[in-house]
Design a protein around this motif. Structure first.
Motif, mmCIF file in Angstrom:
data_model
loop_
_atom_site.group_PDB
_atom_site.id
_atom_site.type_symbol
_atom_site.label_atom_id
_atom_site.label_comp_id
_atom_site.label_asym_id
_atom_site.label_seq_id
_atom_site.Cartn_x
_atom_site.Cartn_y
_atom_site.Cartn_z
ATOM 1 N N ALA B 135 0.818 -1.216 0.000
ATOM 2 C CA ALA B 135 0.000 0.000 0.000
ATOM 3 C C ALA B 135 0.850 1.264 0.000
ATOM 4 C CB ALA B 135 -0.935 -0.001 1.215
ATOM 5 N N MET B 136 2.112 1.144 0.424
ATOM 6 C CA MET B 136 2.995 2.312 0.454
ATOM 7 C C MET B 136 3.686 2.556 -0.890
ATOM 8 S SD MET B 136 4.677 1.704 4.210
ATOM 9 C CE MET B 136 5.810 3.081 4.219
ATOM 10 N N GLU B 137 3.526 1.623 -1.810
ATOM 11 C CA GLU B 137 4.116 1.800 -3.139
ATOM 12 C C GLU B 137 3.422 2.973 -3.846
ATOM 13 O OE1 GLU B 137 6.708 0.198 -4.386
ATOM 14 O OE2 GLU B 137 6.900 -0.982 -2.530
ATOM 15 N N PRO B 138 4.185 3.683 -4.684
ATOM 16 C CA PRO B 138 3.615 4.888 -5.318
ATOM 17 C C PRO B 138 2.376 4.620 -6.176
ATOM 18 C CG PRO B 138 5.978 4.703 -5.731
ATOM 19 C CD PRO B 138 5.587 3.457 -5.028
ATOM 20 N N ASP B 139 2.306 3.425 -6.789
ATOM 21 C CA ASP B 139 1.172 3.176 -7.693
ATOM 22 C C ASP B 139 0.045 2.386 -7.023
ATOM 23 O OD1 ASP B 139 2.719 0.983 -7.356
ATOM 24 O OD2 ASP B 139 2.567 0.273 -9.438
ATOM 25 N N ALA B 140 0.079 2.248 -5.702
ATOM 26 C CA ALA B 140 -0.957 1.465 -5.018
ATOM 27 C C ALA B 140 -2.295 2.199 -5.039
ATOM 28 C CB ALA B 140 -0.527 1.211 -3.578
ATOM 29 N N PRO B 141 -3.399 1.450 -5.069
ATOM 30 C CA PRO B 141 -4.704 2.109 -4.957
ATOM 31 C C PRO B 141 -4.778 2.879 -3.637
ATOM 32 C CG PRO B 141 -4.932 -0.269 -5.343
ATOM 33 C CD PRO B 141 -3.492 -0.014 -5.083
ATOM 34 N N LEU B 142 -5.479 3.995 -3.640
ATOM 35 C CA LEU B 142 -5.591 4.787 -2.416
ATOM 36 C C LEU B 142 -6.881 4.440 -1.669
ATOM 37 C CD1 LEU B 142 -4.339 8.311 -3.574
ATOM 38 C CD2 LEU B 142 -3.122 6.616 -2.175
ATOM 39 N N VAL B 143 -6.749 4.117 -0.402
ATOM 40 C CA VAL B 143 -7.925 3.822 0.416
ATOM 41 C C VAL B 143 -8.670 5.120 0.709
ATOM 42 C CG1 VAL B 143 -8.716 2.810 2.578
ATOM 43 C CG2 VAL B 143 -6.735 1.821 1.405
ATOM 44 N N HIS B 144 -7.915 6.149 1.060
ATOM 45 C CA HIS B 144 -8.464 7.510 1.196
ATOM 46 C C HIS B 144 -7.702 8.384 0.208
ATOM 47 C CE1 HIS B 144 -10.666 6.725 5.010
ATOM 48 N NE2 HIS B 144 -9.744 5.794 5.136
ATOM 49 N N GLU B 145 -8.429 9.054 -0.665
ATOM 50 C CA GLU B 145 -7.787 9.775 -1.763
ATOM 51 C C GLU B 145 -6.821 10.850 -1.261
ATOM 52 O OE1 GLU B 145 -10.775 8.581 -1.869
ATOM 53 O OE2 GLU B 145 -10.522 7.277 -3.610
ATOM 54 N N ASP B 146 -7.070 11.363 -0.068
ATOM 55 C CA ASP B 146 -6.219 12.456 0.421
ATOM 56 C C ASP B 146 -5.017 11.945 1.228
ATOM 57 O OD1 ASP B 146 -7.879 11.508 2.414
ATOM 58 O OD2 ASP B 146 -8.014 13.443 3.431
ATOM 59 N N LYS B 147 -4.843 10.642 1.301
ATOM 60 C CA LYS B 147 -3.709 10.118 2.069
ATOM 61 C C LYS B 147 -2.681 9.516 1.117
ATOM 62 C CE LYS B 147 -5.530 10.938 6.138
ATOM 63 N NZ LYS B 147 -5.013 11.753 7.197
ATOM 64 N N GLU B 148 -1.664 10.297 0.896
ATOM 65 C CA GLU B 148 -0.622 9.904 -0.029
ATOM 66 C C GLU B 148 0.048 8.608 0.409
ATOM 67 O OE1 GLU B 148 3.113 12.270 -1.665
ATOM 68 O OE2 GLU B 148 1.473 13.584 -1.006
ATOM 69 N N ARG B 149 0.254 7.727 -0.508
ATOM 70 C CA ARG B 149 0.876 6.410 -0.256
ATOM 71 C C ARG B 149 0.191 5.672 0.894
ATOM 72 N NH1 ARG B 149 6.686 7.282 0.911
ATOM 73 N NH2 ARG B 149 6.912 5.045 0.715
ATOM 74 N N ASN B 150 -1.048 6.036 1.145
ATOM 75 C CA ASN B 150 -1.875 5.373 2.167
ATOM 76 C C ASN B 150 -1.312 5.518 3.585
ATOM 77 O OD1 ASN B 150 -4.121 4.208 0.657
ATOM 78 N ND2 ASN B 150 -2.547 2.961 -0.350
ATOM 79 N N ILE B 151 -0.451 6.471 3.783
ATOM 80 C CA ILE B 151 0.151 6.622 5.115
ATOM 81 C C ILE B 151 -0.746 7.493 5.994
ATOM 82 C CG2 ILE B 151 2.146 7.505 6.405
ATOM 83 C CD1 ILE B 151 3.807 6.787 3.857
ATOM 84 N N ALA B 152 -1.215 6.891 7.086
ATOM 85 C CA ALA B 152 -2.070 7.618 8.018
ATOM 86 C C ALA B 152 -1.232 8.397 9.019
ATOM 87 C CB ALA B 152 -2.988 6.649 8.758
#
Lengths: 153, 759
Positions: B135-152
């Protein structure tokens, strides 16, 4: 389709009209307001809904009320006489055989069924017998202690 | 010091024992109101999908249906403990299997279920992401669109000089570990009963944090906090899972507000696994540790990738514990941590007994063991050498007060027979050890970690405590009654405690972070001291004595040192203070906020008022034919300060072991495309009575000066290191290191085969 059934619960007779699919746990808890019997898993694994049906342990969440027609049922509310606690109930309090208490009615009913047929079970027999009653709080040590204390008394 | 006490330290039966053994205790499913209707929730079948349309018209037309709600009926506010990212009902898209999409309220359960089947939801499936590292890969789908690389969230901290310390290390170990989802599996599921009337929302909940629940419900529903009342039912097990991070109460409140009828929603067991209690945060931990020749830890480097699931809940706090807390257990100087909390399309993870410690200790306590092994040292000696001591300040600012960790280590080693058994090794058997440090309350919800209580003394001498902390089965109410009885000098039978209720009790944070004995205990003690002051003032009048010269024992008030002299009683004093012109009842208020700090921008600060410690040891036998691990004996020794109630305290250690061994050896659900395959008690196996090994537990003598009568926290301590202790014992037995949880026979067998090939 509704069925007319007769249940003797804790020595009291009830006539009830129940749908064919109605579960014994729901009849006990909702129709008879005996909420001491608990539902934990709905598939007969956790033991919280255990009651005695004609002296035998059953999971009331798997038992159709219609199937119990004519039987005698004992729930946690039926233990103890004249306001006094059953020795198992006293022992669970004394030895800390519960924490949240949700599984406790099922534990006590199951232990009673064991002591009814085996007055002096070994520790291994208790462990084996009780292994159908899950508890997430106590680690079971004090439940075992509570039951053995009554058996050895 | 415990011998001085009249009530504290006694093996007293539980306050609520009678109602629990008779079935009279009222759990959430036992609470009913006239006209109550049943709520049911429609859940997402997809891990990640856009909601194109929801058609509720057929459901609404079904006779018996009183209300149907979707996100359109909400304020579309997002809520959460640390990051407000979770909607009440999915808005525009779903992010995990089980997420709440719509809900109905109907006259009975059958009708409600039928109505759910009549709701038509049109989804467009989106590519999901399940692995946090992917999920941290640059091309991973985003769970929340505003969270870059899915990092909370990210915690990146270095203290000391890690590179330099590694350069000086005589031995360095490096390994990667993976912990797993772990469900609370309380036998009672989460439930709520809601009633909205006259602008006021009343919620009965089986929650362990009432006031936090009030805050979150009020925000999500757009109500004033004072217009939300939360009343605690009996709670059938919490362990962190009932701290209101899920949507059960939100949806129940929404349905009650929309229908004007009382509504009840009790989770089915499957719902509890899919979207109920928030399971333990799985962590991938890359660890590197450097040691001096004698086993002293010189440096530690951690990289943590924690699986947040779809929404944040408590995982943000858990990540900080995983990143920093263990440095309070051993003396560290040079540490570096880079920790990430990462969104995935799975159930949101969260608070479970241990709060980050079990996940991280699985790695850390094994790394310590690996270091000892590599250096040819005894792991008990290495633990002892590095163990925290009174006065130690961790690199992140945790200030250790009372600390008997070394005594815990010595006692655990003695009880398991460490020395003797290491001398006479038996083939296939091994010993493991592990330690932990935990808090007594943690300052992380704003700069307040306090508690308050009120105590009234009735005219007949009966003492009543108002506390909003809440009993969840752990025995808090009994402990608080004991503390009040001790401070007031009245018999324990004369003390009673309220149900937690946000309208009737002072603000209390609730049951988490092993905080109640220490924080609520101190608040109750202060309230009792104030009530006592008032009692003695009145008694001074009737005894013609200076109140400072009086004392109370067994409910009698007399001049200190002269118990045979003139006396009065608590009842008489309370009566006479009330029934006089200008009289008033005896009511004491007490409050306590520990001397801890909210961590600063750099994650520095003393998180708790007191720290608790434990050491555990196990002996296991490993069957090399089958990979089966049998725990032959287990030992858990704790420093929790004064033990207020030994029965309850023992119960905390005993219950922790059952959960810990389950975590280590058995518990887990196979996930397929983000969906647990068998979310039930058949397939999620918690240990039974027959599975429990011989177990010894003990408490070392300890006294925490800032605790009530010397007491500090205990509830989570016993859970923390169990998985590592078992893994270390397996390694000692058969020389394989298991780095992923749970430790199944298959994994052990596979490791043995690989070892056979290479070694």
């Amino acid at each position: 389709m509704k069925r007319l059934i007769t249940l003797t619960v804790n020595d009291q007779e009830y006539q009830l009209e129940v749908p064919a699919y109605r579960l014994l746990v729901d009849v006990l808890r909702e129709d008879l307001e005996l909420t001491g019997t608990k539902e934990g898993c709905g598939i007969g694994v956790c033991g919280a809904c255990t009651v005695l049906l004609d002296g035998k342990l059953v999971s009331s969440c798997l038992t159709l009320a219609a199937k119990a027609d004519g039987s005698r049922i004992t729930t946690i509310e039926g233990l103890g006489k004249n306001g006094a606690l059953h020795p198992l109930q006293r022992s669970f309090i004394e030895h800390g055989g519960f924490q949240c208490g949700f599984c406790t009615p099922g534990q006590i009913i199951t232990a009673k069924a064991l002591l009814d047929i085996n007055h002096n079970p070994t520790e291994e027999e208790v462990k084996e017998w009780m292994s159908g009653n899950l508890c997430r709080c106590t680690g079971y040590y004090k439940i075992l202690e509570s039951i053995l204390a009554v058996a050895r008394a | 010091m415990a011998t001085e006490f009249a009530v504290v330290g006694k093996r007293l039966p539980r306050f609520e024992g009678n109602e629990k053994v008779t079935g009279e205790a009222r759990y959430i499913a036992d609470i009913t109101l006239p006209g109550v209707i049943q709520g049911k929730i429609l859940r997402s079948p997809y891990p990640h999908a856009r909601i194109l349309n929801i058609d509720t018209s057929r459901a609404r037309r079904l006779p018996g249906v009183r209300g149907v709600v979707t996100a359109q009926d909400t304020l579309k506010r997002r809520w959460g403990a640390f990051q407000q990212d979770q909607p009440v009902l999915a808005i525009d898209k779903v992010r995990y299997v089980g997420e709440e999409v719509a809900a109905v309220a109907a006259v009975d359960e059958e009708t409600a279920l039928e109505a759910l089947s009549l709701i038509d939801v049109e989804y467009e499936e989106l590519p999901p992401v399940f692995d946090p590292e992917a999920a941290m890969e640059p091309d991973a789908p985003l769970v929340h669109e505003d969270k870059e690389r899915n990092i909370a969230m990210r915690i990146n901290v270095e203290r000391g000089d890690v590179a330099q310390a590694f350069a000086h290390a005589h031995c360095v170990v490096e390994e990667a570990f993976q912990s797993t989802l772990h469900w609370h599996a309380a036998i009672e599921t989460i439930g709520s009963v809601a009633h909205f009337s006259g602008g006021k929302l009343t919620l009965w909940m089986n929650t362990q944090t009432l006031f936090m629940a009030r805050h979150r419900v009020a925000w999500a529903m757009g109500l004033r906090e004072g217009d939300v009342r939360i009343i605690q039912s009996a709670v059938g097990g919490g362990f962190g899972g009932k701290s209101c991070d899920d949507n059960n109460a939100m949806v129940c409140a929404l349905l009650a507000m929309k229908t004007g009828r009382p509504v009840r929603i009790i989770n089915e067991r499957e719902e509890e696994f899919l979207a109920g209690s928030r399971p333990r945060v799985p962590m991938k931990v890359y660890i590197k540790m450097g040691f001096r020749r004698d086993g002293l830890i010189l440096a530690k480097e951690l990289r943590i990738i924690a699986d947040n699931g779809a929404y944040t809940g408590k995982a943000a706090g858990i990540l900080s514990v995983a990143a920093l807390r263990h440095d309070t257990c051993y003396k560290f100087e040079n540490v570096k941590t880079d920790a990430y909390l990462v969104y995935t399309n799975k159930i949101p993870t969260g608070a479970f007994r241990g709060f980050g410690n079990p996940s991280i200790e699985f790695a850390l306590e094994q790394a310590l063991d690996m270091g000892a092994e590599k250096l040819g040292l005894d792991p008990v000696a290495v633990a002892r050498l590095n163990a925290a001591e009174p006065g130690y300040v961790s690199p992140h600012g945790n200030r250790v007060g009372s600390c008997e960790l070394k005594k815990c280590i010595d006692e655990a080693a003695r009880l398991i027979g460490w020395e003797e058994k290491q001398k006479h090794k038996v083939l296939g058997r091994g010993l493991g050890v592990g330690c932990t440090a935990h808090v007594s309350g943690k300052r992380h919800f704003g700069d307040y970690d306090g508690g308050s209580a009120l105590i009234k003394v009735n005219e007949d001498g009966k003492v009543y405590i108002w506390s909003g902390e809440g009993e969840i089965g752990q025995g808090t109410n009994t402990v608080l009654c004991q503390i009040a009885a001790e401070e007031l000098g009245v018999p324990i039978e004369d003390v009673e405690i309220s149900t937690a209720d946000t309208d009737l009790t002072p603000y209390c944070h609730g049951a988490y972070a092993s905080r109640l004995t220490y924080i609520a205990g101190n608040a109750v003690k202060a309230a009792a001291a104030e009530a006592k002051r008032q009692l003695l003032e009145v008694a001074g009048e009737s005894l013609e004595a200076n109140p400072q010269d009086l004392e109370i024992q067994g409910g009698r008030i007399y001049v200190q040192g002269a118990p045979e002299g003139r006396s009065t009683t608590v009842a008489e004093a309370a009566y006479s203070r009330l029934f006089r012109r200008g009289g008033a009842p005896i009511v004491g208020f007490g409050s306590f906020d520990p001397d801890s700090q909210l961590s600063d921008q750099n994650r520095y600060g003393n998180e708790s008022g007191a720290y608790n410690f434990a050491c555990q040891a196990a002996e296991v036998a490993v069957d090399t034919e089958t990979g089966q691990v049998k725990v032959l004996s287990y030992v858990s020794v704790a420093d929790c300060g004064t033990v207020v109630n030994p029965v309850g305290a023992e119960g905390q250690l005993e219950g922790s072991i059952a959960q810990g061994l389950g975590y280590a050896l058995a518990e887990g659900l196979t996930m397929e495309e983000g969906r647990p395959l068998n979310p039930n008690f058949h397939d999620y196996k918690i240990l039974t009575m027959a599975d429990m090994p011989p177990f010894q537990r003990d408490f070392v003598p300890s006294y925490e000066p800032t605790g009530p009568f010397g007491a500090k926290g205990l509830g989570e301590l016993g859970m923390d290191p169990v998985a590592a202790v078992i893994a270390n014992a397996i390694n000692d037995a058969v020389g394989v290191r298991i780095t992923t949880l749970p430790i199944t026979p298959e994994k052990v067998l596979k490791a043995l085969r690989e070892k056979g090939k290479t070694g």
